[in-house]
Write an enzyme that holds these catalytic residues in place. Structure first.
Site, PDB file in Angstrom:
ATOM      1  CE1 TYR A   1      -6.120   0.927  -0.637  1.00 52.27           C
ATOM      2  CE2 TYR A   1      -4.154   1.847   0.366  1.00 52.27           C
ATOM      3  CZ  TYR A   1      -4.811   0.804  -0.231  1.00 52.27           C
ATOM      4  OH  TYR A   1      -4.156  -0.385  -0.443  1.00 52.27           O
TER       5      TYR A   1
ATOM      6  CG  ASN B   1       0.230  -6.022  -4.304  1.00 46.44           C
ATOM      7  OD1 ASN B   1       0.546  -5.455  -3.280  1.00 46.44           O
ATOM      8  ND2 ASN B   1       0.504  -5.517  -5.509  1.00 46.44           N
TER       9      ASN B   1
ATOM     10  CB  SER C   1      -0.963   0.023   1.200  1.00 49.20           C
ATOM     11  OG  SER C   1      -1.994  -0.901   1.004  1.00 49.20           O
TER      12      SER C   1
END
Length: 289
Positions: A198, A253, A134
């Site tokens: 985000y 990921n 992230s």
């Protein structure tokens, strides 16, 4: 069949994990599955897997102690089925340094990596944790002073130091062995950091990515090569930098986000898969373990 959606956890990506778990749980319930959520904290991290009743653990965990193989190893010991990759592949993929060595070994182009600050021969460079995702703790350093500040701030974590390659960020997804497509990430402020990832409206996404056919195919090929070489299961998403018509592998990921701004569902839509299709696909993969 009872499904427990494990989310939260103790990593720096806890809040994202809660969003992923919530979205997955809503999808499962919408599709008629008998499912419930479990919020993992430091107090119940182990006992939740032991004391709850479930047939399949749907892992919606990101970062350390969730995506790094430890939870997967515990579930293996308990004899429980779960979504995503097995313990060893998860642990390997979580370590960016090891993963990039493997990628380079199978012919995938990677940025130059430095062992320590004394080896740095050119700036700018990127310094980031080697076992987190992230874009948490990511620093772009223009000189040695910047590098020393970044290393001091990350002194409690293992880090990776690599050359900074100016270019366009691409990501390619794989679901149950099928390459999904390629997406271009266009952050408004130029850096795809945690806030850009985000926060709604901070980043634009172009999918399919408008790049040359050669670049598109190479990104798809490399994402599947990484997925297969590491023996990953379920979904994976590989990140690349495109510069001068060359793509450089950054990381993979093994438990990609499944929030309203996540990239894997966008990539899946290129194959006409809905969010529910992806969730169902991950669930079906858990039966193959």
């Amino acid at each position: 069949m009872k499904i427990a959606v494990f989310m939260g956890g103790t990593s720096t990506e806890r809040e994202v994990s809660l969003k992923t778990g919530s979205a997955v749980l809503k999808s499962l319930m919408r599709q008629g599955y008998d499912a419930y959520g479990v919020d993992l904290t430091s107090k119940n991290l182990v006992k939740s897997f032991i004391e709850n009743e479930y047939d399949i653990a749907f892992l919606s965990l990101h970062g350390g102690c969730g995506e790094d193989g430890r939870v997967q190893g515990l579930l293996d010991l308990l004899g429980k089925k779960y979504t995503g990759s097995k313990a060893a592949p998860s642990a390997i993929a979580m370590d960016k340094i090891i993963t990039k060595k493997i990628a380079g070994g199978i012919g995938i182009r990677i940025p130059k990596t430095y062992i320590n600050k004394e080896d740095i021969d050119k700036f700018p460079i990127v310094i980031k944790p080697s076992k987190e995702g992230s874009s948490t703790g990511l620093y772009i350093c223009k000189n040695m002073e910047d590098a020393e500040v970044a290393l001091e701030k990350l002194s409690d974590r293992s880090v990776i130091i690599e050359e900074y390659i100016k270019g366009v960020e691409l990501t390619a997804g794989v679901l149950n062995g099928e390459a999904l497509g390629v997406l271009k990430v266009i952050p408004h402020d130029g850096t795809y950091d945690y806030e850009s990832k985000y926060t709604e409206g901070k980043t634009d996404y172009e999918y399919p990515a408008k790049v040359s056919e050669k670049v598109y195919k190479n990104a798809m090929r490399n994402a599947k090569l990484i997925h297969d070489e590491l023996k990953l299961s379920g979904a994976s998403r590989s990140d690349f930098i495109l510069s001068d018509d060359k793509i450089y592998f950054l990381e993979v990921n093994t438990c990609p986000g499944m929030t309203e701004t996540s990239l894997l569902p966008k990539l899946a839509s290129l194959k006409n898969y809905t969010f529910d299709d992806v969730v169902k696909g991950l669930l079906s993969q858990s039966d193959t373990k």
